[in-house]
Design a protein around this motif. Structure first.
Motif, mmCIF file in Angstrom:
data_model
loop_
_atom_site.group_PDB
_atom_site.id
_atom_site.type_symbol
_atom_site.label_atom_id
_atom_site.label_comp_id
_atom_site.label_asym_id
_atom_site.label_seq_id
_atom_site.Cartn_x
_atom_site.Cartn_y
_atom_site.Cartn_z
ATOM 1 N N MET A 1 -5.250 30.435 9.909
ATOM 2 C CA MET A 1 -6.422 29.538 9.927
ATOM 3 C C MET A 1 -5.937 28.476 10.943
ATOM 4 S SD MET A 1 -6.792 29.291 5.915
ATOM 5 C CE MET A 1 -8.603 28.474 5.828
ATOM 6 N N ALA A 2 -4.896 28.392 11.618
ATOM 7 C CA ALA A 2 -4.824 27.172 12.640
ATOM 8 C C ALA A 2 -5.759 27.256 13.712
ATOM 9 C CB ALA A 2 -3.289 27.348 13.308
ATOM 10 N N SER A 3 -6.046 25.860 14.235
ATOM 11 C CA SER A 3 -7.128 25.661 15.255
ATOM 12 C C SER A 3 -6.427 24.993 16.162
ATOM 13 C CB SER A 3 -8.148 25.000 14.713
ATOM 14 O OG SER A 3 -7.829 23.599 14.505
ATOM 15 N N ASN A 4 -7.379 24.726 17.445
ATOM 16 C CA ASN A 4 -6.887 23.831 18.484
ATOM 17 C C ASN A 4 -7.749 22.445 18.588
ATOM 18 O OD1 ASN A 4 -7.021 26.804 20.238
ATOM 19 N ND2 ASN A 4 -5.233 25.756 20.076
ATOM 20 N N TYR A 5 -7.797 21.983 17.181
ATOM 21 C CA TYR A 5 -8.465 20.682 17.083
ATOM 22 C C TYR A 5 -7.748 19.531 17.917
ATOM 23 C CZ TYR A 5 -10.679 16.592 14.818
ATOM 24 O OH TYR A 5 -11.290 15.373 14.897
ATOM 25 N N ASN A 6 -8.606 18.795 18.419
ATOM 26 C CA ASN A 6 -7.910 17.786 19.315
ATOM 27 C C ASN A 6 -7.175 18.528 20.576
ATOM 28 O OD1 ASN A 6 -7.267 15.516 16.815
ATOM 29 N ND2 ASN A 6 -8.853 15.663 18.054
ATOM 30 N N ASN B 1 -1.963 23.511 9.670
ATOM 31 C CA ASN B 1 -2.349 23.649 8.146
ATOM 32 C C ASN B 1 -3.399 22.822 7.602
ATOM 33 O OD1 ASN B 1 -2.184 24.081 5.536
ATOM 34 N ND2 ASN B 1 -0.257 23.113 4.918
ATOM 35 N N PRO B 2 -4.719 23.604 7.775
ATOM 36 C CA PRO B 2 -6.011 22.914 7.500
ATOM 37 C C PRO B 2 -6.111 23.024 5.836
ATOM 38 C CG PRO B 2 -6.446 24.917 8.207
ATOM 39 C CD PRO B 2 -4.906 24.852 8.524
ATOM 40 N N ARG B 3 -5.323 23.681 5.072
ATOM 41 C CA ARG B 3 -5.526 23.953 3.688
ATOM 42 C C ARG B 3 -5.540 22.566 2.821
ATOM 43 N NH1 ARG B 3 -2.460 26.160 0.339
ATOM 44 N NH2 ARG B 3 -4.146 27.265 -0.508
ATOM 45 N N PRO B 4 -4.731 21.642 3.033
ATOM 46 C CA PRO B 4 -4.945 20.347 2.292
ATOM 47 C C PRO B 4 -6.343 19.580 2.400
ATOM 48 C CG PRO B 4 -2.793 20.501 3.208
ATOM 49 C CD PRO B 4 -3.385 21.645 3.549
ATOM 50 N N ALA B 5 -6.804 19.667 3.633
ATOM 51 C CA ALA B 5 -7.798 19.181 3.881
ATOM 52 C C ALA B 5 -9.044 19.835 3.404
ATOM 53 C CB ALA B 5 -8.348 18.871 5.512
ATOM 54 N N MET B 6 -9.189 21.161 3.500
ATOM 55 C CA MET B 6 -10.409 22.031 2.955
ATOM 56 C C MET B 6 -10.116 22.186 1.665
ATOM 57 S SD MET B 6 -9.755 25.100 5.865
ATOM 58 C CE MET B 6 -11.276 25.939 5.158
ATOM 59 N N ALA C 1 0.846 -1.181 0.015
ATOM 60 C CA ALA C 1 0.107 0.052 -0.014
ATOM 61 C C ALA C 1 0.912 1.373 0.061
ATOM 62 C CB ALA C 1 -0.930 0.024 1.253
ATOM 63 N N ARG C 2 1.141 1.749 1.106
ATOM 64 C CA ARG C 2 1.690 3.017 1.145
ATOM 65 C C ARG C 2 2.675 2.997 2.521
ATOM 66 N NH1 ARG C 2 -1.719 7.677 0.241
ATOM 67 N NH2 ARG C 2 -3.052 6.361 -0.525
ATOM 68 N N THR C 3 3.336 4.174 2.566
ATOM 69 C CA THR C 3 4.234 4.338 3.857
ATOM 70 C C THR C 3 3.631 5.752 4.318
ATOM 71 O OG1 THR C 3 6.409 3.243 3.002
ATOM 72 C CG2 THR C 3 6.410 4.870 4.852
ATOM 73 N N TYR C 4 3.335 5.863 5.649
ATOM 74 C CA TYR C 4 3.030 6.907 6.467
ATOM 75 C C TYR C 4 4.079 7.449 7.293
ATOM 76 C CZ TYR C 4 -1.732 5.791 5.227
ATOM 77 O OH TYR C 4 -3.037 5.925 4.630
ATOM 78 N N VAL C 5 4.476 8.590 7.067
ATOM 79 C CA VAL C 5 5.329 9.412 7.942
ATOM 80 C C VAL C 5 4.564 10.548 8.734
ATOM 81 C CG1 VAL C 5 7.489 10.958 7.753
ATOM 82 C CG2 VAL C 5 7.426 9.175 6.132
ATOM 83 N N SER C 6 4.493 10.238 9.897
ATOM 84 C CA SER C 6 3.675 11.108 10.853
ATOM 85 C C SER C 6 4.663 11.986 11.285
ATOM 86 C CB SER C 6 2.943 10.264 11.907
ATOM 87 O OG SER C 6 2.329 9.213 11.309
ATOM 88 N N VAL C 7 4.002 13.421 11.620
ATOM 89 C CA VAL C 7 4.758 14.406 12.161
ATOM 90 C C VAL C 7 3.772 14.762 13.175
ATOM 91 C CG1 VAL C 7 6.072 14.953 10.010
ATOM 92 C CG2 VAL C 7 3.815 16.184 10.387
ATOM 93 N N ASP C 8 4.884 15.892 13.979
ATOM 94 C CA ASP C 8 3.918 16.292 15.256
ATOM 95 C C ASP C 8 3.097 17.646 15.143
ATOM 96 O OD1 ASP C 8 6.006 18.099 14.606
ATOM 97 O OD2 ASP C 8 6.903 17.931 16.644
ATOM 98 N N GLY C 9 2.635 17.999 13.880
ATOM 99 C CA GLY C 9 1.715 18.763 13.534
ATOM 100 C C GLY C 9 0.552 18.193 12.758
ATOM 101 N N GLY C 10 -0.134 19.006 11.838
ATOM 102 C CA GLY C 10 -1.047 18.551 10.931
ATOM 103 C C GLY C 10 -2.066 19.602 10.645
ATOM 104 N N MET C 11 -3.451 19.111 10.600
ATOM 105 C CA MET C 11 -4.171 19.891 10.014
ATOM 106 C C MET C 11 -4.606 21.015 10.828
ATOM 107 S SD MET C 11 -7.567 17.116 10.577
ATOM 108 C CE MET C 11 -8.653 18.233 9.555
ATOM 109 N N SER C 12 -4.221 20.928 12.272
ATOM 110 C CA SER C 12 -4.783 22.157 12.846
ATOM 111 C C SER C 12 -3.884 23.310 12.706
ATOM 112 C CB SER C 12 -4.653 21.520 14.580
ATOM 113 O OG SER C 12 -3.173 21.291 14.856
#
Length: 426
Positions: free
Chosen positions: A389-394, A322-327, A309-320
């Motif tokens: 646009m950053a949020s406090n999600y989670n 940088n929401p632009r990829p999800a939005m 399938a794929r390889t996931y590289v997880s980092v200590d940030g995300g959509m909170s």
């Protein structure tokens, strides 16, 4: 080693030894002192981009689009660079004043300004309010009359121009929530109503067709339509309308293969020919100034390989942060920034730490196959619409903004703490 994308990085970004350096400061030092995730903002690059817009329009007005990224220190930079500022909420106006900007150099936008925001704009003597609805014209006129002042306004017009961008950031169509439709005759009626109010002064017309635009066609079409409308209103009412504000929206490069956007001087040259000689031209760049000046810095936490399938590289940030990829499906790139690697590359998906499958920062990214926990990844073109646009999600805390220049790093927006989050609860 060369940069992955020349035009998407701050101009001081370079490789020295085995790490990426920005503003003369290495990313390992930045991560050690300020933690990750963090936005690293190149002050020199920001000021140079301001200067390019001023040089492109020396006889007009350049209003920085504050919604891209704003804090008091950036306001001070804008003041130094001779730029004005556009805001779209009372909060942005408060930041402008906190940074020392003269309210007379502020343009106040917004499709639904509250009564309190309009009252503040009038009492603080904001230079111009861009009216966006018939009801707002009436409310603003009453507040200005009550205060005994004559408030300068521009009428926001939707010129019916397709901006060729994502539908969520296209604003110039006839069915936009913003402004008054040119085609439907609403813009002409708005001009009539403003001219009929003794406490309002019509100082210009305004349009903005969208964001992340990389060709000139939409800008030039909007300029011709707006200039024609301006002349028609002057002829109908026997008045002079001294300013035409054509908004912002110039795009930037985020990754290899993205189209190169026009330069500021090319944009100005393309629209200026449509503008009557007696009219002062104004523009509102935001992303094109702030976007390439900052890099988002992350630390790798896990590397998860799914066979077949794929390889996931997880980092200590995300959509909170940088929401632009999800939005919007915005596409970014990233590089391994804390060391050089001779390992062959493989495609990975860079994801965040949030409890959402859509928390993806970069898709199909070639990274060295030996990427591992503790490595630092740098995402360029992160200066616009990420921290703002950053949020406090989670219940994550928002990252700091660290300005770098001439080998010195300093915090201009501090990292939020859990105490900041808990302080709001009653």
């Amino acid at each position: 080693m060369t940069m992955v994308i020349e035009n998407g990085w701050p101009h001081t970004a370079s490789w020295a030894g085995e790490e990426l350096r920005i503003g003369g400061v290495g990313v390992r030092e930045l991560a050690a002192e300020f933690g990750t995730p963090a936005y690293v903002l190149d002050e020199e690059d920001f000021l140079e981009r301001c200067a390019r817009w001023r040089q492109a329009l020396p006889d007009g007005e350049v209003h920085y689009g504050g919604k891209a990224f704003l804090c008091p220190e950036v306001v001070r930079w804008l003041d130094t660079a001779g730029l004005c500022l556009d805001v779209c909420t009372g909060g942005e106006l408060a930041v402008a004043v906190a940074g020392g900007m003269d309210p007379a150099r502020v343009v106040f936008h917004g499709n639904n300004k509250s009564l309190a925001e309009l009252r503040r704009a009038v009492s603080w003597r904001v230079g111009c309010v861009v009216v966006d609805s018939f009801s707002e014209i009436g409310r603003l006129a009453a507040l200005a009359a009550e205060a005994g002042v004559r408030q300068s306004v521009m009428v926001r017009v939707t010129p019916g121009v397709e901006a060729h961008t994502h539908e969520f950031i296209a604003t110039g169509g006839d069915d936009s929530k913003f402004g008054f439709s040119l085609r439907a005759g609403l813009a002409a009626e708005a001009v009539r109503r403003v001219l009929a109010e003794p406490s309002l002064e019509l100082t210009g017309l305004h349009s903005h067709i969208g964001s992340q635009i990389t060709d000139l066609a939409g800008f030039t079409l909007a300029a011709h339509r707006m200039a024609g409308f301006l002349r028609a209103m002057e002829d109908e009412h026997g008045v002079t309308i001294p300013k035409l504000d054509l908004g912002g929206g110039l795009g930037i490069v985020h990754r290899n293969g993205d189209p190169l956007p026009p330069r500021p001087d090319e944009v100005v040259a393309a629209v200026r020919e449509a503008v009557p000689d007696h009219v002062r031209l104004a523009v509102e760049p935001g992303r094109s100034i702030a976007g390439p000046t900052a890099v988002a810095l992350y630390e790798v936490g896990t590397v998860k390989e799914i066979p077949g399938a794929r390889t996931y590289v997880s980092v200590d940030g995300g959509m909170s942060d940088n929401p632009r990829p999800a939005m919007y499906g915005a596409a970014y790139t990233a590089v391994l920034a804390s060391r050089l690697s001779t390992a062959p590359t493989r495609e990975v998906t860079v994801v965040g730490k949030h409890c959402e499958s859509g928390d993806v920062l970069v898709r199909d990214l070639p990274l060295p196959s030996d990427v591992r926990p503790g490595d630092l990844l740098a995402v360029p073109a992160s200066g616009a619409y990420q921290r703002s646009m950053a949020s406090n999600y989670n219940h994550v805390t928002r990252p700091p903004v660290v300005a770098v220049r001439d080998g010195v790093a300093r915090v201009i927006v501090r990292r939020e703490t859990e105490e900041d989050l808990l302080r709001l609860y009653v």
